[in-house]
Design a protein around this motif. Sequence first.
Motif, short mmCIF file in Angstrom:
data_model
loop_
_atom_site.label_atom_id
_atom_site.label_comp_id
_atom_site.label_asym_id
_atom_site.label_seq_id
_atom_site.Cartn_x
_atom_site.Cartn_y
_atom_site.Cartn_z
N ARG A 1 -2.78 -8.57 -7.70
CA ARG A 1 -1.83 -8.39 -6.59
C ARG A 1 -0.64 -9.34 -6.71
O ARG A 1 -0.74 -10.39 -7.34
N GLU B 1 -7.27 -2.80 -0.18
CA GLU B 1 -6.28 -3.42 -1.06
C GLU B 1 -5.38 -2.37 -1.71
O GLU B 1 -4.17 -2.54 -1.83
N ALA C 1 -0.71 -4.52 -4.24
CA ALA C 1 -1.87 -4.47 -5.13
C ALA C 1 -1.63 -3.55 -6.32
O ALA C 1 -0.93 -2.54 -6.22
#
Length: 149
Positions: free
Chosen positions: A62, A34, A40
């Motif tokens: 995110r 991520e 993110a």
Amino acid sequence: MGATLARLHNRMDPRRFFAIRGMEEGYASWLSREMASRKAVVLAAIARSRGRERIVGYAYGRLEGRDWNTLRDPCGVGVDVYVVPRARRRGAGRMLIEALVRELGRRGAPQAVIQVAARNDRALAIAEAMGFRRTVVELAIDPAEIRGA
Ligand SMILES: CC(C)(COP(=O)(O)OP(=O)(O)OC[C@H]1O[C@@H](n2cnc3c(N)ncnc32)[C@H](O)[C@@H]1OP(=O)(O)O)[C@@H](O)C(=O)NCCC(=O)NCCS
């Protein structure tokens, strides 16, 4: 910390929140993937004491586009907030949530939503005290348990 947070959710509702063996590795690999995404935001809370710095919490969120399933316009979604027990009740949790929302906003999110487990009264109270309003309530059932009309 991510794995601890996951287990905490699993204890709140084991059927809804999974916890498997190797949670640390699994979560670490998920979060590092991520972190490589430009969508993110991962923030760390750092405490300094006696010349040493330690990470005592983190927040992860995110950027998401318009979602027709939930009728949600583009926004920043706050997914995780965690502060280690010894550093709690000193404002780190609020600071992380505020910094996460501000950073999501800085990156263009016109609104921010956070996801909180229904049984997490403490987190709900903190968020509502910060001005968040309740939006969606998720309900879960095993198909075998549904009661007919
Ligand atoms: C929720 C959590 C992040 C809060 O972190 P924290 O650093 O203790 O939070 P803060 O010190 O910023 O406290 C925020 C407010 O909540 C209150 N609060 C914090 N812990 C509390 C507790 N155990 N009981 C009652 N109130 C509490 C504080 O008094 C403060 O209110 P105030 O600003 O009006 O004085 C932390 O408890 C945690 O990591 N919990 C486990 C994970 C979790 O539930 N995460 C959220 C969902 S993903």
